[in-house]
Write an enzyme that holds these catalytic residues in place. Structure first.
Site, PDB file in Angstrom:
ATOM      1  N   PRO A  58       0.810  -1.214   0.000  1.00  0.00           N
ATOM      2  CA  PRO A  58       0.000   0.000   0.000  1.00  0.00           C
ATOM      3  C   PRO A  58       0.843   1.262   0.000  1.00  0.00           C
ATOM      4  O   PRO A  58       1.736   1.411   0.833  1.00  0.00           O
ATOM      5  CB  PRO A  58      -0.811  -0.099   1.304  1.00  0.00           C
ATOM      6  CG  PRO A  58      -0.547  -1.449   1.850  1.00  0.00           C
ATOM      7  CD  PRO A  58       0.725  -1.903   1.287  1.00  0.00           C
ATOM      8  N   GLU A  59       0.536   2.133  -0.923  1.00  0.00           N
ATOM      9  CA  GLU A  59       1.102   3.471  -0.898  1.00  0.00           C
ATOM     10  C   GLU A  59      -0.068   4.405  -0.570  1.00  0.00           C
ATOM     11  O   GLU A  59      -1.157   3.942  -0.263  1.00  0.00           O
ATOM     12  CB  GLU A  59       1.735   3.817  -2.254  1.00  0.00           C
ATOM     13  CG  GLU A  59       2.829   2.824  -2.644  1.00  0.00           C
ATOM     14  CD  GLU A  59       3.567   3.199  -3.917  1.00  0.00           C
ATOM     15  OE1 GLU A  59       3.635   4.398  -4.225  1.00  0.00           O
ATOM     16  OE2 GLU A  59       4.062   2.303  -4.600  1.00  0.00           O
TER      17      GLU A  59
END
Length: 270
Positions: free
Chosen positions: A2-3
């Site tokens: 996840p960014e």
DNA sequence: ACCGCACCCTGAGCGC
DNA sequence: TGCGCTCAGGGTGCGG
């Protein structure tokens, strides 16, 4: 994985199932790498608390509680927060059960790079204090100021969360492509105009990804360079290159993103 | 202060 | 099928 976009999409989704509810019980696995606050302490302090809001800072999620404490969650590489988990499912580290008897919320993380921590009311967090401006609102001047003295490649510096909070490996590559800047450029060599371009590109790629509902289900086609080494550049059709920068895979177009973006050809036109 | 690297942990995919 | 290898979008901490 996840960014910022994935974390923001998660925040919006989970806020709906978390905010306004009172925690009745917390089930955790045994202590492990993910618990910055010991599981027993976490469970004891969360019990009876009502969730007031779910906020995001860079790639961190922060659940604000009715006693002023904050539950900090980082998804690491494989973390997931949501309501669609099964109790006792492998890799589920935390299960929040609610007083209203409704569906519980789970925190899962296969690789255990994620983090869970309870911050008492007013307690500071070195992790949060370190964060730079949120990448979703990146401004060129701010970015430029933080590149001073940084000789490392701009790609490596973009991954530094104290520069812009929330940019990760994928969107660093995507933003650099959008801004037509080589990932190998020394960060401090960027001109103010290039910083503006890069900041605008960062905002654009993040916003587009959020609008698409960023996640694992994202189409490979949604990325212009990430994971596309050897494939033709969408702009000039020449093959994209994959290199390693700061121990991370890095994808770019050697033609569209020249190391000397302010080099001979650019100067000649002025 | 900055930079590169080792390390944290597990699973998927690939060649043999 | 199985083995061993490489790779993966996170961050921290260390020594130079």
């Amino acid at each position: 994985m996840p960014e910022l976009p994935e974390v923001e999409v998660t925040r919006r989704k989970v806020a709906r199932m978390l905010v306004g509810r009172r925690i009745a019980e917390v089930v955790t696995t045994r202590d492990s790498y993910v618990f910055l606050t010991r599981p027993a302490v976490l469970a004891e302090r969360l019990r009876g608390r009502r969730v007031e809001a779910l906020e995001r800072a860079g790639k961190y999620l922060l659940a604000r509680l009715d006693d002023g404490a904050r539950l900090l969650v980082h998804l690491g590489m494989t973390g997931e927060l949501g309501g669609d988990g099964l109790p006792g499912e492998a890799h589920t580290h935390v299960e929040l059960r609610f007083a209203d008897g409704g569906p519980p919320v789970f925190f899962r993380d296969v690789r255990k790079f994620g983090k869970v921590q309870l911050l008492a009311a007013g307690e500071r967090s070195a992790r949060l204090d370190r964060l730079g401006p949120d990448a979703l609102h990146a401004r060129g001047a701010e970015l430029c100021a933080r590149l001073v003295g940084r000789r490392a490649p701009i790609k490596a510096v973009l991954l530094d969360q104290s520069v812009l909070a929330g940019v990760g490996n994928i969107y660093a590559d995507e933003a650099l492509f959008e801004a037509r800047l080589s990932p190998l450029r020394p960060a401090s060599s960027l001109t103010p105009a290039e910083c503006q371009r890069l900041a605008a590109a960062v905002r654009a790629v993040l916003r587009r990804s959020i609008a698409r509902g960023a996640g694992y289900r994202e189409e490979p086609d949604d990325f212009r360079v990430y994971g596309r080494g050897g494939e033709p550049c969408r702009s000039c059709r020449r093959p994209l290159r994959r290199v390693v920068v700061a121990q991370r895979s890095t994808h770019y177009c050697p033609r569209c993103q020249r190391a000397g973006a302010r080099g001979a050809s650019a100067r000649r036109r002025e």
